[in-house]
Motif scaffolding. Structure first.
Motif, PDB file in Angstrom:
ATOM      1  N   MET A   7       0.832  -1.198   0.000  1.00  0.00           N
ATOM      2  CA  MET A   7       0.000   0.000   0.000  1.00  0.00           C
ATOM      3  C   MET A   7       0.867   1.248   0.000  1.00  0.00           C
ATOM      4  SD  MET A   7      -3.113  -1.107   2.484  1.00  0.00           S
ATOM      5  CE  MET A   7      -4.055   0.303   2.030  1.00  0.00           C
ATOM      6  N   LYS A   8       0.644   2.080  -0.991  1.00  0.00           N
ATOM      7  CA  LYS A   8       1.366   3.351  -1.074  1.00  0.00           C
ATOM      8  C   LYS A   8       0.332   4.461  -1.160  1.00  0.00           C
ATOM      9  CE  LYS A   8       5.352   3.615  -2.942  1.00  0.00           C
ATOM     10  NZ  LYS A   8       6.454   3.724  -2.235  1.00  0.00           N
ATOM     11  N   PHE A   9       0.708   5.632  -0.628  1.00  0.00           N
ATOM     12  CA  PHE A   9      -0.232   6.745  -0.586  1.00  0.00           C
ATOM     13  C   PHE A   9       0.344   7.950  -1.306  1.00  0.00           C
ATOM     14  CE2 PHE A   9      -1.285   3.947   2.870  1.00  0.00           C
ATOM     15  CZ  PHE A   9      -2.668   3.864   2.775  1.00  0.00           C
ATOM     16  N   CYS A  10      -0.534   8.726  -1.885  1.00  0.00           N
ATOM     17  CA  CYS A  10      -0.164   9.919  -2.655  1.00  0.00           C
ATOM     18  C   CYS A  10       0.418  10.987  -1.724  1.00  0.00           C
ATOM     19  CB  CYS A  10      -1.397  10.452  -3.380  1.00  0.00           C
ATOM     20  SG  CYS A  10      -1.095  11.976  -4.289  1.00  0.00           S
ATOM     21  N   PRO A  11       1.598  11.534  -2.040  1.00  0.00           N
ATOM     22  CA  PRO A  11       2.160  12.594  -1.209  1.00  0.00           C
ATOM     23  C   PRO A  11       1.431  13.929  -1.376  1.00  0.00           C
ATOM     24  CG  PRO A  11       3.595  12.154  -3.074  1.00  0.00           C
ATOM     25  CD  PRO A  11       2.515  11.132  -3.114  1.00  0.00           C
ATOM     26  N   ASN A  15      -4.369  10.042  -0.782  1.00  0.00           N
ATOM     27  CA  ASN A  15      -5.228   8.949  -1.217  1.00  0.00           C
ATOM     28  C   ASN A  15      -4.371   7.771  -1.652  1.00  0.00           C
ATOM     29  OD1 ASN A  15      -8.036   9.855  -1.028  1.00  0.00           O
ATOM     30  ND2 ASN A  15      -7.332  11.495  -2.375  1.00  0.00           N
ATOM     31  N   LEU A  16      -4.988   6.609  -1.764  1.00  0.00           N
ATOM     32  CA  LEU A  16      -4.291   5.384  -2.130  1.00  0.00           C
ATOM     33  C   LEU A  16      -3.787   5.452  -3.565  1.00  0.00           C
ATOM     34  CD1 LEU A  16      -3.648   2.551  -0.985  1.00  0.00           C
ATOM     35  CD2 LEU A  16      -5.788   1.781  -1.994  1.00  0.00           C
ATOM     36  N   LEU A  17      -2.568   4.962  -3.789  1.00  0.00           N
ATOM     37  CA  LEU A  17      -2.022   4.865  -5.139  1.00  0.00           C
ATOM     38  C   LEU A  17      -2.318   3.486  -5.703  1.00  0.00           C
ATOM     39  CD1 LEU A  17       1.487   6.541  -4.698  1.00  0.00           C
ATOM     40  CD2 LEU A  17      -0.594   7.553  -5.656  1.00  0.00           C
ATOM     41  N   TYR A  18      -2.725   3.442  -6.956  1.00  0.00           N
ATOM     42  CA  TYR A  18      -3.083   2.202  -7.630  1.00  0.00           C
ATOM     43  C   TYR A  18      -2.090   1.924  -8.753  1.00  0.00           C
ATOM     44  CZ  TYR A  18      -7.557   2.632  -5.256  1.00  0.00           C
ATOM     45  OH  TYR A  18      -8.532   2.733  -4.310  1.00  0.00           O
ATOM     46  N   PRO A  19      -1.865   0.646  -9.087  1.00  0.00           N
ATOM     47  CA  PRO A  19      -0.954   0.340 -10.191  1.00  0.00           C
ATOM     48  C   PRO A  19      -1.568   0.763 -11.532  1.00  0.00           C
ATOM     49  CG  PRO A  19      -1.913  -1.669  -9.306  1.00  0.00           C
ATOM     50  CD  PRO A  19      -2.360  -0.555  -8.435  1.00  0.00           C
ATOM     51  N   ARG A  20      -0.720   1.335 -12.393  1.00  0.00           N
ATOM     52  CA  ARG A  20      -1.156   1.726 -13.732  1.00  0.00           C
ATOM     53  C   ARG A  20       0.009   1.463 -14.688  1.00  0.00           C
ATOM     54  NH1 ARG A  20      -2.377   7.802 -14.791  1.00  0.00           N
ATOM     55  NH2 ARG A  20      -4.006   7.445 -13.248  1.00  0.00           N
ATOM     56  N   GLU A  21      -0.305   0.959 -15.848  1.00  0.00           N
ATOM     57  CA  GLU A  21       0.703   0.658 -16.850  1.00  0.00           C
ATOM     58  C   GLU A  21       0.924   1.868 -17.752  1.00  0.00           C
ATOM     59  OE1 GLU A  21       1.372  -2.516 -20.502  1.00  0.00           O
ATOM     60  OE2 GLU A  21      -0.606  -2.288 -19.619  1.00  0.00           O
ATOM     61  N   ASP A  22       2.181   2.212 -17.956  1.00  0.00           N
ATOM     62  CA  ASP A  22       2.532   3.221 -18.946  1.00  0.00           C
ATOM     63  C   ASP A  22       2.945   2.449 -20.196  1.00  0.00           C
ATOM     64  OD1 ASP A  22       3.633   5.150 -20.609  1.00  0.00           O
ATOM     65  OD2 ASP A  22       4.686   6.176 -18.982  1.00  0.00           O
ATOM     66  N   ALA A  31      -0.277   5.307  -9.363  1.00  0.00           N
ATOM     67  CA  ALA A  31      -1.008   6.505  -9.759  1.00  0.00           C
ATOM     68  C   ALA A  31      -2.155   6.793  -8.805  1.00  0.00           C
ATOM     69  CB  ALA A  31      -1.550   6.332 -11.168  1.00  0.00           C
ATOM     70  N   CYS A  32      -2.366   8.081  -8.561  1.00  0.00           N
ATOM     71  CA  CYS A  32      -3.476   8.535  -7.736  1.00  0.00           C
ATOM     72  C   CYS A  32      -4.689   8.762  -8.631  1.00  0.00           C
ATOM     73  CB  CYS A  32      -3.102   9.835  -7.022  1.00  0.00           C
ATOM     74  SG  CYS A  32      -4.434  10.484  -5.997  1.00  0.00           S
ATOM     75  N   ARG A  33      -5.835   8.288  -8.220  1.00  0.00           N
ATOM     76  CA  ARG A  33      -7.055   8.461  -9.000  1.00  0.00           C
ATOM     77  C   ARG A  33      -7.735   9.803  -8.711  1.00  0.00           C
ATOM     78  NH1 ARG A  33      -9.692   2.432  -8.340  1.00  0.00           N
ATOM     79  NH2 ARG A  33      -8.119   1.339  -9.570  1.00  0.00           N
ATOM     80  N   THR A  34      -7.242  10.526  -7.725  1.00  0.00           N
ATOM     81  CA  THR A  34      -7.864  11.796  -7.350  1.00  0.00           C
ATOM     82  C   THR A  34      -7.159  12.992  -7.984  1.00  0.00           C
ATOM     83  OG1 THR A  34      -8.501  10.811  -5.244  1.00  0.00           O
ATOM     84  CG2 THR A  34      -8.594  13.209  -5.393  1.00  0.00           C
ATOM     85  N   CYS A  35      -5.826  13.054  -7.837  1.00  0.00           N
ATOM     86  CA  CYS A  35      -5.100  14.237  -8.312  1.00  0.00           C
ATOM     87  C   CYS A  35      -4.163  13.957  -9.484  1.00  0.00           C
ATOM     88  CB  CYS A  35      -4.333  14.868  -7.161  1.00  0.00           C
ATOM     89  SG  CYS A  35      -2.902  13.908  -6.624  1.00  0.00           S
ATOM     90  N   ASN A  36      -4.179  12.768 -10.025  1.00  0.00           N
ATOM     91  CA  ASN A  36      -3.360  12.377 -11.184  1.00  0.00           C
ATOM     92  C   ASN A  36      -1.856  12.356 -10.913  1.00  0.00           C
ATOM     93  OD1 ASN A  36      -5.581  11.953 -12.859  1.00  0.00           O
ATOM     94  ND2 ASN A  36      -5.714  14.131 -13.297  1.00  0.00           N
TER      95      ASN A  36
END
Length: 120
Positions: A7-11, A15-22, A31-36
């Motif tokens: 579990m990692k959190f957005c600085p 909010n919780l950071l989720y895995p996203r593929e680039d 990636a944060c789903r709230t503030c990008n």
């Protein structure tokens, strides 16, 4: 042994950071789903935990009578001891909205459900 904190959190917004593929750079991001906000993932392993609903009998609280937050039913009596105060709650709303009743007499503590035929 290395301990991995999944579990990692957005600085920026906590909010919780989720895995996203680039896909362009072919890397894994957090990636944060709230503030990008995005950052490169430290580990390329993504764990997936699938929860499946297991049907189990409803949990009946033996001391439900003592819970002041449970609503009481007027005009209902316990079918065992005929005590005039009965509390009710929905034990498992995912399976059924049937009420579970609990006698408010501490020495009785009888519980029964809506579909039972022995309601008082």
């Amino acid at each position: 042994m290395e301990v991995i904190n999944p579990m990692k959190f957005c600085p920026e917004c906590n909010n919780l950071l989720y895995p996203r593929e680039d896909k362009e750079r072919k890397i894994l991001l957090n990636a944060c789903r709230t503030c990008n906000y995005t950052e490169a993932a430290e580990n390329n392993c993504v764990y997936r935990n699938e929860l499946r609903c297991i049907s189990a009998p409803p949990v009946v609280l033996r001391d439900a009578y003592a819970d002041p937050t449970l609503p009481r039913v007027k005009g209902f009596k316990c079918p065992i001891c005929t005590h005039p105060k009965v509390a009710f709650f929905v034990a498992n709303p995912m399976e059924s909205l049937a009420r579970t009743y609990a006698c408010c007499n501490p020495s009785c503590g009888h519980n029964w459900r809506d579909e039972d035929e022995n309601r008082g």
